[in-house]
Design a protein around this motif. Structure first.
Motif, PDB file in Angstrom:
ATOM      1  N   ASP A 175      15.690 169.758  41.213  1.00 33.71           N
ATOM      2  CA  ASP A 175      14.305 169.301  41.255  1.00 33.71           C
ATOM      3  C   ASP A 175      13.421 170.406  41.807  1.00 33.71           C
ATOM      4  N   TRP A 176      12.415 170.842  41.024  1.00 32.23           N
ATOM      5  CA  TRP A 176      11.612 171.993  41.443  1.00 32.23           C
ATOM      6  C   TRP A 176      10.758 171.711  42.672  1.00 32.23           C
ATOM      7  N   SER A 177      10.332 170.458  42.863  1.00 29.63           N
ATOM      8  CA  SER A 177       9.468 170.167  44.001  1.00 29.63           C
ATOM      9  C   SER A 177      10.262 169.830  45.258  1.00 29.63           C
ATOM     10  N   GLU A 178      11.391 169.147  45.105  1.00 27.21           N
ATOM     11  CA  GLU A 178      12.190 168.754  46.264  1.00 27.21           C
ATOM     12  C   GLU A 178      13.255 169.798  46.620  1.00 27.21           C
ATOM     13  N   ARG A 179      13.531 170.714  45.679  1.00 24.09           N
ATOM     14  CA  ARG A 179      14.537 171.772  45.863  1.00 24.09           C
ATOM     15  C   ARG A 179      15.931 171.196  46.068  1.00 24.09           C
ATOM     16  N   ARG A 180      16.135 169.993  45.598  1.00 25.14           N
ATOM     17  CA  ARG A 180      17.438 169.345  45.641  1.00 25.14           C
ATOM     18  C   ARG A 180      17.656 168.687  44.286  1.00 25.14           C
ATOM     19  N   SER A 181      18.819 168.083  44.108  1.00 27.20           N
ATOM     20  CA  SER A 181      19.157 167.547  42.793  1.00 27.20           C
ATOM     21  C   SER A 181      18.696 166.110  42.608  1.00 27.20           C
ATOM     22  N   HIS A 182      18.338 165.790  41.364  1.00 30.27           N
ATOM     23  CA  HIS A 182      18.111 164.401  40.973  1.00 30.27           C
ATOM     24  C   HIS A 182      19.072 164.069  39.828  1.00 30.27           C
ATOM     25  N   LEU A 183      19.100 162.819  39.431  1.00 25.67           N
ATOM     26  CA  LEU A 183      20.064 162.343  38.439  1.00 25.67           C
ATOM     27  C   LEU A 183      19.533 162.526  37.024  1.00 25.67           C
ATOM     28  N   ALA A 184      20.339 163.185  36.195  1.00 23.24           N
ATOM     29  CA  ALA A 184      19.994 163.372  34.790  1.00 23.24           C
ATOM     30  C   ALA A 184      21.108 162.765  33.933  1.00 23.24           C
ATOM     31  N   GLY A 185      21.257 163.235  32.710  1.00 26.59           N
ATOM     32  CA  GLY A 185      22.248 162.674  31.807  1.00 26.59           C
ATOM     33  C   GLY A 185      21.749 161.394  31.155  1.00 26.59           C
ATOM     34  N   SER A 186      22.611 160.784  30.342  1.00 26.96           N
ATOM     35  CA  SER A 186      22.196 159.570  29.634  1.00 26.96           C
ATOM     36  C   SER A 186      21.901 158.426  30.597  1.00 26.96           C
ATOM     37  N   LEU A 187      22.565 158.405  31.760  1.00 23.90           N
ATOM     38  CA  LEU A 187      22.286 157.359  32.745  1.00 23.90           C
ATOM     39  C   LEU A 187      20.909 157.554  33.363  1.00 23.90           C
ATOM     40  N   GLY A 188      20.564 158.799  33.690  1.00 22.89           N
ATOM     41  CA  GLY A 188      19.245 159.068  34.229  1.00 22.89           C
ATOM     42  C   GLY A 188      18.145 158.636  33.268  1.00 22.89           C
ATOM     43  N   GLU A 189      18.352 158.907  31.989  1.00 19.98           N
ATOM     44  CA  GLU A 189      17.382 158.492  30.974  1.00 19.98           C
ATOM     45  C   GLU A 189      17.305 156.974  30.876  1.00 19.98           C
ATOM     46  N   ALA A 190      18.473 156.312  30.892  1.00 18.03           N
ATOM     47  CA  ALA A 190      18.514 154.857  30.763  1.00 18.03           C
ATOM     48  C   ALA A 190      17.847 154.170  31.948  1.00 18.03           C
ATOM     49  N   LEU A 191      18.042 154.712  33.149  1.00 13.54           N
ATOM     50  CA  LEU A 191      17.427 154.109  34.335  1.00 13.54           C
ATOM     51  C   LEU A 191      15.903 154.206  34.288  1.00 13.54           C
ATOM     52  N   LEU A 192      15.376 155.374  33.915  1.00 12.35           N
ATOM     53  CA  LEU A 192      13.927 155.498  33.831  1.00 12.35           C
ATOM     54  C   LEU A 192      13.366 154.564  32.763  1.00 12.35           C
ATOM     55  N   ALA A 193      14.047 154.489  31.628  1.00  9.42           N
ATOM     56  CA  ALA A 193      13.602 153.588  30.560  1.00  9.42           C
ATOM     57  C   ALA A 193      13.601 152.138  31.036  1.00  9.42           C
ATOM     58  N   ARG A 194      14.590 151.770  31.852  1.00  6.33           N
ATOM     59  CA  ARG A 194      14.671 150.400  32.373  1.00  6.33           C
ATOM     60  C   ARG A 194      13.538 150.129  33.343  1.00  6.33           C
ATOM     61  N   PHE A 195      13.234 151.076  34.227  1.00  2.03           N
ATOM     62  CA  PHE A 195      12.143 150.895  35.188  1.00  2.03           C
ATOM     63  C   PHE A 195      10.826 150.642  34.449  1.00  2.03           C
ATOM     64  N   ILE A 196      10.609 151.385  33.383  1.00  2.00           N
ATOM     65  CA  ILE A 196       9.368 151.241  32.621  1.00  2.00           C
ATOM     66  C   ILE A 196       9.361 149.933  31.832  1.00  2.00           C
TER      67      ILE A 196
END
Length: 225
Positions: A175-196
């Motif tokens: 993560d460019w702003s936090e300088r740490r990692s966030h979750l990506a991959g198909s699960l990361g995409e699915a979670l964001l889609a679910r939140f929306i």
């Protein structure tokens, strides 16, 4: 004779300021026309078309035709991860193009990174899933555990379908702003889609920022405290 991958070609493609601006615009995950990308880069349509041809030839973008229109997007998740990593590297060394503006707090809080959640919310989500044993990390590799599968299944995410895809279910993205990692991959995409889809959050118009509603933030925080 020099052998092995030639990173200079990728560096040259990304290093041009106009092409860098076009690629950054595509980090929002939406397909854009050449005209829209020309506007994002501040160049003419003819020049944008030339740049897009080079980016497509280098495997960084792909185009899709719909009727008379052509839309461009990042070629795949790997390109998004590469760009996010470079952005983090640049930010970490103070290589910023502009002074922080009004939109920066929203982008740092929650934003879309190609197709998944980034910013403070994205990092917090991965941290909690690791702490709870839902995701295990091995360097840059990530794996969803049985407890993690049950957790996301409760949100209506079909993990077996994700596993059937050729993409990784889980991976980390710097993560460019936090300088740490966030979750990506198909699960990361699915979670964001679910939140929306569930109304927890929505994407701000003409921005990468993700705005959580008060109720959505409450539910997110309860799930990922």
């Amino acid at each position: 004779m020099k052998e092995g991958p030639d990173i200079s070609q990728i560096g040259a493609l990304i290093g041009d300021p106009a092409r860098a601006n076009m690629l950054t615009a595509l980090m929002g995950g939406q397909a854009l026309t050449a005209t829209e990308l020309a506007g994002a880069a501040g160049i003419t349509l003819q020049t944008a078309s030339s740049h897009l041809s080079k980016l497509e030839g280098g495997g960084l973008v792909v185009q899709r035709k719909q009727g008379r229109h052509r839309y461009f997007g990042l070629a795949d998740d790997e390109v998004g991860a590469l760009l996010e990593s470079i952005m983090g590297f640049a930010a970490n060394r103070g290589l910023l193009r502009t002074r922080p503006g009004p939109k920066d707090p929203a982008l740092r809080r929650a934003r879309v990174c190609y197709n998944h959640l980034a910013g403070d919310f994205g990092v917090r989500m991965l941290d909690r899933m690791v702490a709870d044993g839902d995701v295990t990390l091995d360097g840059d590799d990530a794996e969803l555990t049985a407890s993690g599968e049950a957790r996301v299944a409760a949100l209506g995410i079909d993990v077996p379908t994700l596993r059937a895809q050729r993409r990784p279910v889980c991976r980390t993205c710097l993560d460019w702003s936090e300088r740490r990692s966030h979750l990506a991959g198909s699960l990361g995409e699915a979670l964001l889609a679910r939140f929306i889809a569930d109304g927890w959050a929505k994407r701000e118009k003409d921005s990468r920022a993700i705005r959580f509603t008060a109720e959505g933030e409450r539910k997110f925080t309860a799930l990922f405290p």
